[in-house]
Each structure stands twice: as structure tokens, then as C-alpha cells.
Design a protein around this motif. Sequence first.
Motif, PDB file in Angstrom:
ATOM      1  N   ASP A 106     -10.313  63.762  -3.346  1.00  0.00           N
ATOM      2  CA  ASP A 106     -11.546  64.274  -3.950  1.00  0.00           C
ATOM      3  C   ASP A 106     -11.885  63.454  -5.190  1.00  0.00           C
ATOM      4  N   THR A 159     -11.971  65.224  10.032  1.00  0.00           N
ATOM      5  CA  THR A 159     -12.754  66.452   9.894  1.00  0.00           C
ATOM      6  C   THR A 159     -13.571  66.660  11.166  1.00  0.00           C
ATOM      7  N   PRO A 164     -23.030  64.444  10.731  1.00  0.00           N
ATOM      8  CA  PRO A 164     -22.634  64.089  12.098  1.00  0.00           C
ATOM      9  C   PRO A 164     -21.145  63.753  12.174  1.00  0.00           C
ATOM     10  N   MET A 224     -16.592  78.992   1.417  1.00  0.00           N
ATOM     11  CA  MET A 224     -16.265  77.736   2.110  1.00  0.00           C
ATOM     12  C   MET A 224     -17.458  77.263   2.935  1.00  0.00           C
ATOM     13  N   ASN A 225     -18.127  78.193   3.625  1.00  0.00           N
ATOM     14  CA  ASN A 225     -19.295  77.794   4.421  1.00  0.00           C
ATOM     15  C   ASN A 225     -20.365  77.145   3.546  1.00  0.00           C
ATOM     16  N   ALA A 226     -20.523  77.670   2.321  1.00  0.00           N
ATOM     17  CA  ALA A 226     -21.585  77.153   1.462  1.00  0.00           C
ATOM     18  C   ALA A 226     -21.171  75.876   0.751  1.00  0.00           C
ATOM     19  N   ASN A 227     -19.877  75.724   0.460  1.00  0.00           N
ATOM     20  CA  ASN A 227     -19.473  74.657  -0.465  1.00  0.00           C
ATOM     21  C   ASN A 227     -18.480  73.625   0.056  1.00  0.00           C
ATOM     22  N   VAL A 228     -17.735  73.938   1.098  1.00  0.00           N
ATOM     23  CA  VAL A 228     -16.693  73.004   1.509  1.00  0.00           C
ATOM     24  C   VAL A 228     -17.169  72.186   2.711  1.00  0.00           C
ATOM     25  N   ALA A 229     -17.147  70.870   2.539  1.00  0.00           N
ATOM     26  CA  ALA A 229     -17.622  69.977   3.588  1.00  0.00           C
ATOM     27  C   ALA A 229     -16.759  70.115   4.843  1.00  0.00           C
ATOM     28  N   GLY A 230     -17.418  70.164   5.989  1.00  0.00           N
ATOM     29  CA  GLY A 230     -16.692  70.115   7.251  1.00  0.00           C
ATOM     30  C   GLY A 230     -15.937  71.388   7.610  1.00  0.00           C
ATOM     31  N   VAL A 231     -16.209  72.490   6.904  1.00  0.00           N
ATOM     32  CA  VAL A 231     -15.560  73.764   7.243  1.00  0.00           C
ATOM     33  C   VAL A 231     -16.637  74.766   7.636  1.00  0.00           C
TER      34      VAL A 231
END
Lengths: 303, 231
Positions: A106, A159, A164, A224-231
Motif C-alpha cells: 500500500d 485480485t 477490469p 470493505m465494499n465501499a473502500n477496499v479495492a477488489g473486495v
Amino acid sequence: MTFREALESQDSTITCEVAPPKGVNMEHVLEEAELLRGRVAGLNVTDLQAASMRVSSLATCTLLEQKGLEPILQMVCRDRNRLALQSELLSAYVLGIRNVLCLTGDHVVLGDHPESKPVFDLDSVSLLQAAQGLIEGRDLSGNELAGPPEDLFLGAIVTPRADPVEPQIYKLHNKVRAGARFIQTQAMYDADTFAKFMERVADVDVPILAGIVLLKSAGMARYMNANVAGVFVPDSLIREMSAAGEKDRSARAEGKKADFRTKTSIEIAARLIRDLRPHCAGVHLMPLGWGHHVPAVLEAAGL
Amino acid sequence: MIASERKPTEEILGYLEAEKKVFVVACDGCSAGCGVSDPEHTAEMVKELEANGKSVTGTARVEMTCNRGLTALVLTQHLADVDSADGILVLACGAGVQSVAAAVEKPVHPGTNSVYVGGFQGLWRSEPRCAECGNCMLDYTGGICPYTACSKSLLYGSCGGPKDGKCEVDDSVECGWMRIYERLAALGRADRLQEMPPLRNFQNMLPVGDKRRGSLWALELAEPEKAEGKD
């Protein structure tokens, strides 16, 4: 049996992540690791996770190794240049560590020292190239090593839920070409998406372990849905967690002790293990502070 | 000013391997001053391309290629020649190459390396698009610089951080590698992401000696006259 042997045995493999502390009290991380003795094939030790300063992965891995546990050293490229990274690979080897997971890391602005200098001299792919070079007896400048770390076992991440996903797939192939011999994925919460991803990367011939992050609450899932990439956590799981939280609240209102939330979290993780394992070489658990619940998760999954 | 030097002809021909017809954009700004894209050296480049079996569909000179609006305007005056080319060779700094890439849906190739001259004070620069890394990678990345467009200056593709196409560092910024991927995909060249170019060489960012020999540098380096009187 080493982590490598576990993967090579073709049996479904389980790994779990532990995190070094911020400070020198090592009891907690060592207790968590001890709970998993004999139950997982390898223990990933995070490297300044989320860009927050703490005890190093190398020091923690060394302590685990001395206790006869099987550490997987995570290395990120954020904090060290190519000299320090290669040196740490050699240092890890002489301390008995064999498994290394190579990541980009990160950015510093996401962590607790946002004013520091981000390095990124290498990245996940070039760190794998560097490590593979060391295995073959030379450093990045082509200098010969007096004793190469021949049996380092290198891994990388992918990921599957990236959007995409194509750039991730190109990079996955590059990682394998660069030297990755095992793959652990970002957290997955739906087996269908994962199965489709596995079909798309059927030509990747190294074992892939599906990542599972323990859901602690509906709020965490939404975060996580709002902030974590690829989750991506599906609504059905959020509803399950939210209903469990509701049950806890009404029980407490009646003055009873209840922990439906933890029970549901364990059930969900166990279900994910059962659903994801058939599609790949095993699973990688990331309990994020709930390491003490991992034995219950494994039991619920029949392991 | 951004100082630049010509890439070796073999490297340029390597970029153009799959392309027969080439349009050339030459900058009249800094790189012309460096003797890379002035009319004489541009003509030389065109001759070299033709000697190596390429057909040059046309040449455009842009006063300041780093200015995207101006570059797009000049290129519209060469539409037919640009359209009939398989790719575009740009003799300009990295910012100029990226201006051309932003203006046309064609493969764009850098003909120069922008080099760091360190301490060239007093000259105004408006764009952070070129890092003067000394080893231009814009051919590999479809005309978008990975060093300046990616927050981590990654050379081997996106990290796991982008969400909805935005950078993990700042969600108002587009992920540079998503831009690179989308552009390569639009050009039908996404498979270039399989390539693993050599690692970045930071020595290329050391100030370049022979760029320090002009009259401006003489002024820069002149010893100030001593103010104190004789004893």
C-alpha cells in the motif's frame, strides 16, 4: 511438512495470516501462531500492513521459525530499495526462512506515516525477478553470490475481483514467469466469481489459494465494499451478519449474554472454505485480529 | 527547458517493427534547441526511417508539443497523413509524446529520452507529465508515462489498489495503469502488458554533463565577482 511440500502433495492446503504488533509485546502474535500449530501449512506474516509502522515481518518470522512453525515472509516494496530488499531476502534465508510472498504494498499515504518517502524502487514483479535471480546465484546487477539461497519458495498475490480483471491476469502471468511458485488471492466472498476467474487462469500452472477475510460485522462488510479495492461482499452475507447483530442486541436488551455475530462470522468463513476449496489448491485465511477464532472456523469447516 | 537526446536508431526501429507507414511529429521547443527535433535533425530522422524501409506519410512541426491544445490543433491540419500512418514517431520530450497520444488513437512512439539537467533555474515549467527519467518508456505504455501517471511509479502494471478506476492515494485521480491498459486495449495492443522491460536505471537521472556547456550554463556557473576591495 513444509509449506512447499504441503502444496506439492496436492492436498488442499490451508494458510493463515498473523500480524506483528506495534510495540515489542510479542506474546499475542506468538499465542495466535501457537493456536494454529499443526492446523495450517504456513503462517503468513504481514510486512507493515496498511503502511503502519510495527515490528518487522522478518523478526516475527524468525521467532516463528525458531519455534518450529512454518512462516511465510511477506515483503512489500514501499519501504526499501533494491539493495535492502535483496539483502533482506538473503538475511531471511540465513535465519531459516524459505517462503516469501512478494507484494507491491500500500502507498504510505494510506498508513500512519503519510509524510514519509514512498520507495517503490522495485514492485511485486521485479521483486520476484530479483529473488529468482538470487536463487539462480546472482544479484540484480549480475554479480555472483557466494552461496545462493537455492530453495527459496516464492509467491505472489492476485485480485480476482478487480474490475477490469484483465490487467490482473496479465500481471499474474508476469509474476509466474518472474518466479512465483504459489499464489494467494485477495479476499473472496462468492464462489461463482472465483470459479469463473479460475477458468480464465486455467493455464497458470502454480497452486492458487483463495483468500478469506473473516467478516466481523455487517458494517465491516459495507465498509470493505465501499473502500477496499477488489473486495465485494454479496448482500446475502451482509444480511446474515446484520441479522446476527440484531439478535445480539435483543438478547442483551433482555439482559442475556449472546454472541450470534461471532457464531455467524465463523459459519460464513467455514462455508466459504467449503465452497472455494474445490476450485483451487486451498485457502488462505486473513482473520484481521480474530486469529483466536480461526481454530473454530477450521473445525466448523470439518478440518 | 526539458533537455533531451535522440534515442538510438535501432531502438526506434524496434518500436516500429510492425509498422510500415509512419507520421513524424517534431517539436520546435526545447528538443529543437537540444538539436534533436530541429528541421535539420528531423529531416535526418526521416531519411533514416526511409532508408530502413519505412514510408513517412508526413511531418508536422509543433511550436510547443507539450501544449495539448496546440498539438491537437496542428495535427488536425495533417489529418489525412496522420490517418494513413500505422503509427506516429514523436521527437519531443515525454510531455510532448503524451500530448500526441492524447490527441490521436494511434500507437505513439518516443524518439527521444528526456534527461535530467538538474539546477537549470529560472525557466518555467507547467506540466508534471514527464519525469525526465532518461529512458523513455512511452512506447511500451501506449503514450502515457507510468512514472508520472502512477502514484507508485510502477513499471510492471497496476497494483491491487485502484477502485472504480481511481487511485488508492486519491480517489479524484485516475489510476495511471488503468489509463494505460484502456489505451493499449483500444489500440488492440493490450498484449504488450506481457512484456517485462528492464528495471528503471536511476543513474539516467544524474545531471547530464554535455547539456551543461551552453551559454546559459556559462552564466549559471560563472563565479560572482568578489565585492570586497583590495587591501
